[in-house]
Design a protein around this motif. Sequence first.
Motif, PDB file in Angstrom:
ATOM      1  N   ALA B  95       0.837  -1.255  -0.044  1.00  0.00           N
ATOM      2  CA  ALA B  95      -0.261   0.020   0.032  1.00  0.00           C
ATOM      3  C   ALA B  95       0.980   1.165  -0.107  1.00  0.00           C
ATOM      4  CB  ALA B  95      -0.814   0.017   1.254  1.00  0.00           C
ATOM      5  N   GLU B  96       2.071   1.317   0.652  1.00  0.00           N
ATOM      6  CA  GLU B  96       2.858   2.356   0.810  1.00  0.00           C
ATOM      7  C   GLU B  96       3.839   2.420  -0.390  1.00  0.00           C
ATOM      8  OE1 GLU B  96       2.522   4.822   2.705  1.00  0.00           O
ATOM      9  OE2 GLU B  96       0.938   4.246   3.982  1.00  0.00           O
ATOM     10  N   HIS B  97       3.984   1.483  -1.193  1.00  0.00           N
ATOM     11  CA  HIS B  97       4.966   1.361  -2.378  1.00  0.00           C
ATOM     12  C   HIS B  97       6.393   1.270  -1.841  1.00  0.00           C
ATOM     13  CE1 HIS B  97       6.549   1.316  -6.142  1.00  0.00           C
ATOM     14  NE2 HIS B  97       6.899   2.723  -6.218  1.00  0.00           N
ATOM     15  N   ALA B  98       6.567   0.337  -0.722  1.00  0.00           N
ATOM     16  CA  ALA B  98       7.783   0.588  -0.097  1.00  0.00           C
ATOM     17  C   ALA B  98       8.695  -0.639  -0.664  1.00  0.00           C
ATOM     18  CB  ALA B  98       7.491  -0.185   1.425  1.00  0.00           C
ATOM     19  N   LEU B  99       8.356  -0.995  -2.275  1.00  0.00           N
ATOM     20  CA  LEU B  99       9.394  -1.686  -2.807  1.00  0.00           C
ATOM     21  C   LEU B  99       9.572  -1.338  -4.260  1.00  0.00           C
ATOM     22  CD1 LEU B  99       7.960  -5.275  -3.291  1.00  0.00           C
ATOM     23  CD2 LEU B  99       6.683  -3.665  -1.902  1.00  0.00           C
ATOM     24  N   GLN B 100      10.516  -1.687  -4.713  1.00  0.00           N
ATOM     25  CA  GLN B 100      10.662  -1.448  -6.189  1.00  0.00           C
ATOM     26  C   GLN B 100      11.459  -2.830  -6.969  1.00  0.00           C
ATOM     27  OE1 GLN B 100      12.105   2.280  -7.547  1.00  0.00           O
ATOM     28  NE2 GLN B 100      11.033   3.372  -5.897  1.00  0.00           N
ATOM     29  N   CYS B 101      12.646  -2.681  -6.973  1.00  0.00           N
ATOM     30  CA  CYS B 101      13.095  -4.152  -7.299  1.00  0.00           C
ATOM     31  C   CYS B 101      12.919  -5.200  -6.456  1.00  0.00           C
ATOM     32  CB  CYS B 101      14.672  -3.967  -7.407  1.00  0.00           C
ATOM     33  SG  CYS B 101      15.742  -4.048  -6.229  1.00  0.00           S
ATOM     34  N   GLY B 102      12.774  -5.298  -5.248  1.00  0.00           N
ATOM     35  CA  GLY B 102      12.193  -6.169  -4.400  1.00  0.00           C
ATOM     36  C   GLY B 102      13.363  -7.072  -3.530  1.00  0.00           C
ATOM     37  N   TYR B 103      14.824  -6.512  -4.087  1.00  0.00           N
ATOM     38  CA  TYR B 103      15.847  -7.241  -3.433  1.00  0.00           C
ATOM     39  C   TYR B 103      16.030  -6.908  -2.099  1.00  0.00           C
ATOM     40  CZ  TYR B 103      20.231  -9.602  -4.443  1.00  0.00           C
ATOM     41  OH  TYR B 103      21.351 -10.574  -4.477  1.00  0.00           O
ATOM     42  N   CYS B 104      15.994  -5.756  -1.628  1.00  0.00           N
ATOM     43  CA  CYS B 104      15.989  -5.702  -0.207  1.00  0.00           C
ATOM     44  C   CYS B 104      14.944  -6.056   0.682  1.00  0.00           C
ATOM     45  CB  CYS B 104      16.274  -3.978   0.003  1.00  0.00           C
ATOM     46  SG  CYS B 104      14.702  -2.931  -0.190  1.00  0.00           S
TER      47      CYS B 104
END
Lengths: 771, 158
Positions: B95-104
Motif C-alpha cells: 500500500a505504501e509502495h515500499a518496494l521497487q526491485c524487491g531485492y532488499c
Amino acid sequence: MTEQGVGASLRRKEDARFLHGRGRYVGDIAPRGLLEVAFLRSPVAHARLTGIGKPEGAEERVFAAADLPEIGPIRANSALPGFRASDQPALATGKLRHVGEPIAACLAASRAEAEDLAAACRLDYEPLPAVADMLTARAPGTPLIHEHWPDNAFLETRRDEDLSDLDAVAAAKVVRRLRTARQSMAPLEGRGVLAEWDPRLEQLILTSSTQMPHVTKTGLAECLGLDEGQVRVIAPDVGGGFGYKGILLPEELVCAALAIRLGRPVRWLEDRLESLTAHANCREHHYIVTAWADAGGRLLGAEVDATVDAGAYSCYPFSACLEAAQIGSIFPGPYTLPRFRYRTVSACTNKPPILPYRGVARTGVCYAMETTLDALARKLGLSAEAVRLANLVPPEAMPYRNLVGKVFDSGDYPEAVRRAVAAVDVPRIRARQAAGECVGFGLSVFCEQGAHGTSVYHGWGIPFVPGYEQAQARFTPDGVLELRTGVHSHGQGLETTLAQVAHEVLGVDPARVRLVHGDTALTPYSTGTWGSRAMVMAGGAVAEACRLLGERAIAIGAALLQAEPGTATLRNGAVQAGEASISLDQIARTWFRHPQNLPRDVDKGGLEVTAGYRPDPDTGTHSYACHAVTVRIETETGLVTIEDYVVVEDGGRLVNPMIVDGQVLGGTAQGIGTALYEEMPFDAEGQPLAGTLADYLLPGATEVPSIRIDHMETPSPWTRFGQKGIGESGAIGPPAAIINAINDALAPLGAEVTDLPATPARLLAAIEAAR
Amino acid sequence: MTRRPITLTVNGRAETVLAEPRTHLADLLRGELLLTGTHIGCEHGVCGACTVEVDGAPARSCILHAGACEGSGIRTIEGFDADPVMAALREAFSAEHALQCGYCTPGMLVTARDIVLRLPEADEARVREELAGNLCRCTGYRGIVHAILRVLAERRAT
Ligand code: FES
Ligand code: FES
C-alpha cells in the motif's frame, strides 16, 4: 480516468512475489552441473601483462584470453568526428588498463573453490606508470593507455563563440572550478550471468541481470561470431539497474564462450568488492565555468570547459563519449542562455570504463550550472529565486528551441520555482541565520530529456539507434490479455503501469493482464530500459497494439451480436451494440475454441497484434523540477543535516502517481548520496580505495529525509497520453540544491564548497580556508 | 575442503546438511536448502539484504558461519506465511509502495517485523534509526518507513 487506468495509483501487481521472497534473480537459478566462475582480475591499474601461471593440475579449469580466441573484442565506437576507436578485450591481452580488469576465468563447482583457484594463479606483469588523474591525462610524456593514440582522450568537442566583449558589459562575472566524484552505482543486486548451451536448438541461453536483453543479444552475437538466432538472452528479476546494467559485459562474453565450449552451465555472480572497485564507473566530472550576467541576474553568456574521466575503455553500447559530449548540449539547462562556448574532453584514464548513471551527465551539469547561478546571485545581491526567474524559459515560449537546438515540449518552469519557494518558510531560515545559526537554503532547477529517439541518436553513431518501439498484445483462449515488450522492468513497476495502459484502451481488468518481458525469445526487439523511455515508448506501443487488437475484437463481436458494422463499440471490456453486449473473454473463446462461429470476413491475423510506436517529433519529452533544500551544519564537525527537502516536479500526465513518486524519491535518495556521501577515491597508482559498503557510503534511512513532493501535470503534446519520461529526474537535482544550501549557510563565514561529495572533511577544509 | 554435517531447524523443519567450515548461513540457505528469498548484497554485514531470524532475533546470515548455527532455529522470508504481523507488513509495504526491485525486501521485512514487535511505541525517527542496517537503493525509504509506522499505528489501535 478510470479507477484502474492511466492516472490511477494502482497497487503494484508485481509486489506479491517479492514480498514472499519469490522473486527470481540470476543468483537464484542453479541448473544441474553448474560451474561457478571467479575472475582473476588485474591488481594494478596499468601494466604490460607478460604471463599467467595456472595452478598445477587446474590448467583445464582456468581460461585466459589465449584459451578463448573465439571471443572478439568489444567495439563501441562513435561516429562523432574525432572519436578515437579502441577495442576492449573480454579478457586482458597484452596490457592491463585498470584495477579489476578481467584476466582469466576460473571454474569450479562452487564460487569459493573458484576463488581459491584464482588466488593460486601466478601473474607476471611489468608495471607502467598509471594515469589516474583526468586533468593531466593528456600532458606530454604521459604514458599512453591505447598506444596507437596521440594522447589519452577519446574525444574532444567544442562550440566556439566569441564572448570577449562580455567582461565590459556584464554587471557580474563569476568563475568556478567544480568537481564531482567517481561513484559506483551500487544497485543492491550486483550483476550476474548464467550461460547455457541448448544443443537441441543450437542456441546460447544467457540469463543476465541486464536492463537491455536485446542489445546484449546483438552484442553477444557480434563478439562471438554467432547468428542472432543462436542467442537468447533472458533478464529475470533484476535487483536495480540505474544504468549499471545497461552494458554488454566482458563477463557475459566469457561465460557464454565457456558454456558453448564446455557444454555445461556456467555462472558468474558479481560480489560487492567487484562491484565497488572493478566497476566504479560513473559521474566523475570536472568543470571550469565562467558566467556573465546583467544587474537583474539575466545571463549574458557562459563558457564551460568540462572534462569527464571516461576510464580505460569505450563501453557497449553507449560509448565512452556519451557523457562528456552531452555536456555541450545540455549545459544551457532550462534557461534561455543567449551565448555559449564550450569545450568537452572525454579523458582516458586507468580506471573502470564510464557508464551512464541515472541522470547521465545532467547531475554534473545541473550541479555546475546551478552553483554558478547562486554564485552570481550572491555577487549581485539577488535571491537565488530571482536569478532563476530571470532566466527560465517562460511557459508562453513552449515549445522552445534553445541555442544548441534542444526542443522543450511543454511546461511552466518558473511556476515550479515559485511553488517550491512557497512551500518553504524562507523568512524563518533568514531569521535563524541572523540569529547566528549555521543553516542554509538552496535551490536547483533542471529539465530532463527522456525517451529521445532516432532523430537524436543516429547522430551519435554508437552501436545502437532506438527506432520504433514495439509491443505485442494478444488474448489467450480464456481471455487473458498478454502484453509482450522488449523493455524490461526492474523496479519501475511496468507490470502494473502497462496493464493500466491496456485497461485504459481495452477496459480489461488489470488483474487479467500479464506482462511478458525480459526474454528475447518472447518479446519484440527493443533497445531496452534506459533514458527514461519505458513509459513513453512502451506505453505508447502497448496502447497502439491494444487499440488495433480492440478493432479486431469489435469486428468479431459485432458479427456475433449481428450488429451493423460500425455500430459496435468497446466499453468496459465488452463489445456493445445497442442493448446487446459480448465480453472480450467470449470473443477470445470464439476465435480459439469455436471458430465455426466466426464471420467469413474475419481478420485472419486473429487476436494477436504487434504494433510499433514513436512519438512525433521524437526529440524527447522534457520533464522538469525544482528542488528546494534546507540544511543545518555543525561547523565544529562539518556534519550536514538535511532539515527539509521539497521537490516540485512535472512529469506530464502521470500514468501511476504512486509509482512516479517512488521514482522521484528513490532518485532523490541517490542524488543525496552523490551530494554528501558517495565517493570512490583512487590513489595516484590508480588503486580504488573503498572496498566495502563501510567505506563507500550509501545513504540509509537516517540520511534520507521525508521528502515532500508536489506535482504539476503539464501533458507533453507529443506522447500518447501526455506522459513524460521521469525515471531519472530525482537523481539530477540534489547535489546542486544541497551544495547551494550548504554554501548559503557558509556564506557568512566566507566559505564555499565546490567538490562533491560535501563530506565533513571537505566542509571543514572550506571553513578553514576561509579563516 | 571437508564438509561436516550441521543440524538446524529452518522454518520449523529439522534439517541436517553438509557444509564446508567456511560456508556462511546465507549460502547454506540459498544453496543446499533452496531458500532463495534470502538475498545477498554485500557479504560483509552492511546492507542487511541477508537478514533472517535466528533464534527469534534478526541476524545477518552473510556473516554467520553455518557451523555456528548448529542447533539454532532459523526463520527466513519463506517461513512467515502464517504470521499475522508479517501479513500486516506485507499489506502495508504494498500500500505504501515500499518496494521497487524487491531485492532488499525480504531483509527489510524481517527487520521491520522485529521493530514492530519490539518497539510498539516507535516514532518515525526511531523507525529510521532501527532501519540503519538495511540499505535500499531504490525507494528512498519513505514508503518503507510509512509502512512500518502504519502497522505500528494499526496495532496500537486494536
Ligand atoms: S549481504 Fe549480509 S549484510 Fe549485506
Ligand atoms: S527495492 Fe530495490 S533495493 Fe530496495
